[in-house]
Design a protein around this motif. Structure first.
Motif, PDB file in Angstrom:
ATOM      1  N   THR A  17       0.832  -1.190   0.088  1.00 43.23           N
ATOM      2  CA  THR A  17       0.053   0.037  -0.055  1.00 43.23           C
ATOM      3  C   THR A  17       0.846   1.339  -0.101  1.00 43.23           C
ATOM      4  N   TYR A  18       2.092   1.120   0.456  1.00 45.34           N
ATOM      5  CA  TYR A  18       2.901   2.457   0.431  1.00 45.34           C
ATOM      6  C   TYR A  18       3.873   2.469  -0.877  1.00 45.34           C
ATOM      7  N   ALA A  24       9.493   6.723  -4.298  1.00 45.86           N
ATOM      8  CA  ALA A  24      10.693   7.669  -3.846  1.00 45.86           C
ATOM      9  C   ALA A  24      11.932   6.686  -3.393  1.00 45.86           C
ATOM     10  N   GLY A  25      11.677   5.494  -2.936  1.00 42.96           N
ATOM     11  CA  GLY A  25      12.652   4.738  -2.609  1.00 42.96           C
ATOM     12  C   GLY A  25      13.402   4.292  -3.767  1.00 42.96           C
ATOM     13  N   ALA A  26      12.718   3.778  -4.975  1.00 44.34           N
ATOM     14  CA  ALA A  26      13.285   3.293  -6.149  1.00 44.34           C
ATOM     15  C   ALA A  26      13.780   4.815  -6.905  1.00 44.34           C
ATOM     16  N   VAL A 113       8.522  -9.546  -1.071  1.00 44.06           N
ATOM     17  CA  VAL A 113       7.985  -9.746  -2.198  1.00 44.06           C
ATOM     18  C   VAL A 113       7.068  -8.559  -2.553  1.00 44.06           C
ATOM     19  N   ALA A 114       6.545  -7.733  -1.686  1.00 43.60           N
ATOM     20  CA  ALA A 114       5.981  -6.076  -1.876  1.00 43.60           C
ATOM     21  C   ALA A 114       7.410  -5.168  -2.483  1.00 43.60           C
ATOM     22  N   ARG A 119      10.264  -1.775  -6.110  1.00 44.42           N
ATOM     23  CA  ARG A 119      11.322  -1.174  -5.922  1.00 44.42           C
ATOM     24  C   ARG A 119      12.697  -1.940  -6.593  1.00 44.42           C
ATOM     25  N   THR A 120      12.440  -3.240  -7.185  1.00 51.41           N
ATOM     26  CA  THR A 120      13.724  -3.658  -8.153  1.00 51.41           C
ATOM     27  C   THR A 120      13.888  -3.411  -9.266  1.00 51.41           C
TER      28      THR A 120
END
Length: 263
Positions: A17-18, A24-26, A113-114, A119-120
């Motif tokens: 959900t975030y 932003a992290g990616a 997994v999320a 982000r990968t």
């Protein structure tokens, strides 16, 4: 088994959900990937081959590590257990009619997994489009990489779980987990590929469990493992089994040591 699948599913739903934070992290991971890539390109410009890596291998390595930071949990010092020990909520966890260690492994799997979905791909894709990389086209190589990443997650979780368990004795696991995070970054190959480390230090780094969380899976994908996929997987499974067994032993000891703060 059903209860652990449910725990993993609910953890996945919570973390998925975030999306804004993940975006932003990616972006951050991608930006730092370029910084690291250009630093390593400068190093490889002076010495075109270090170990079995050339410049394209080094750049590929950088963006793969940037993509795996969050799913593997390199920057995480603990599991969700750590804060629950500090607050005393662990008392509820100990009363659950399920395996204590497997419960937290399942929730960590949902988180991983999320993170993998959110982000990968961006750092790896952007890096491959912008700089010379060496991502293989062989589907089997990617399948082997996926197997190694799954075992890497178990190893990472087990290390963080052991650090979290220290809270049963210290009542605050944050010192232990901070130390673990620093060690993990250095010996996993997060800062530089382990092929850069000279002599005995490089040899030591390669036999420690942290190398199995990043360096080994990426070496399998790039085809850089000495004994191939089978040897790499055996190395990972040996560490995973040892760390899981140690975690179970300490969990049993912790049950006899439980002190709920304030009561």
């Amino acid at each position: 088994m059903r209860v652990y699948l449910t725990a993993a599913r609910l953890s996945f739903r919570r973390y998925i959900t975030y999306r804004s934070a993940a975006t932003a992290g990616a972006i951050t991971n991608t930006a730092f990937g370029f910084i690291r890539a250009y630093i390593l390109l400068a190093v490889w410009r002076e010495k075109p081959h270090i170990g079995t890596y050339d410049a394209a291998d080094a750049v590929t390595y950088v963006f793969l590590t940037q993509g795996l930071i969050t799913p593997i949990g390199v920057f995480l010092g603990s599991t969700e257990l750590g804060p629950r020990i500090r607050t005393g909520e662990v008392a509820v966890d100990l009363y659950r009619p399920c395996d204590f260690q497997l419960w937290f492994l399942a929730t960590d799997l949902g988180r991983a997994v999320a993170s993998l979905l959110l982000r990968t791909v961006p750092p790896v894709l952007v890096g491959a489009l912008a700089l010379p990389t060496r991502l293989p086209g062989d589907p089997r190589r990617w399948l082997e990489f996926g197997c190694c990443c799954a075992v890497a997650l178990v190893i990472s979780f087990s290390l963080r779980y052991l650090a979290s368990l220290s809270g049963f004795w210290t009542l605050d696991e944050r010192g232990t987990t901070s130390l673990l995070m620093v060690v993990s970054m250095f010996f996993s190959g997060m800062i530089v590929p382990l092929v850069v480390m000279p002599g005995w230090l490089g040899g030591l780094a390669r036999v420690l469990p942290w190398s199995a969380t990043l360096q080994v899976p990426i070496d399998v994908l790039l085809g850089k493992t000495t004994g191939g996929f089978a040897d790499a997987l055996v190395f990972q499974l040996a560490w995973a089994a040892a760390l899981v067994a140690l975690g179970r032993a300490l969990t049993s000891a912790a049950r006899h040591r439980t002190v709920v703060q304030g009561g």
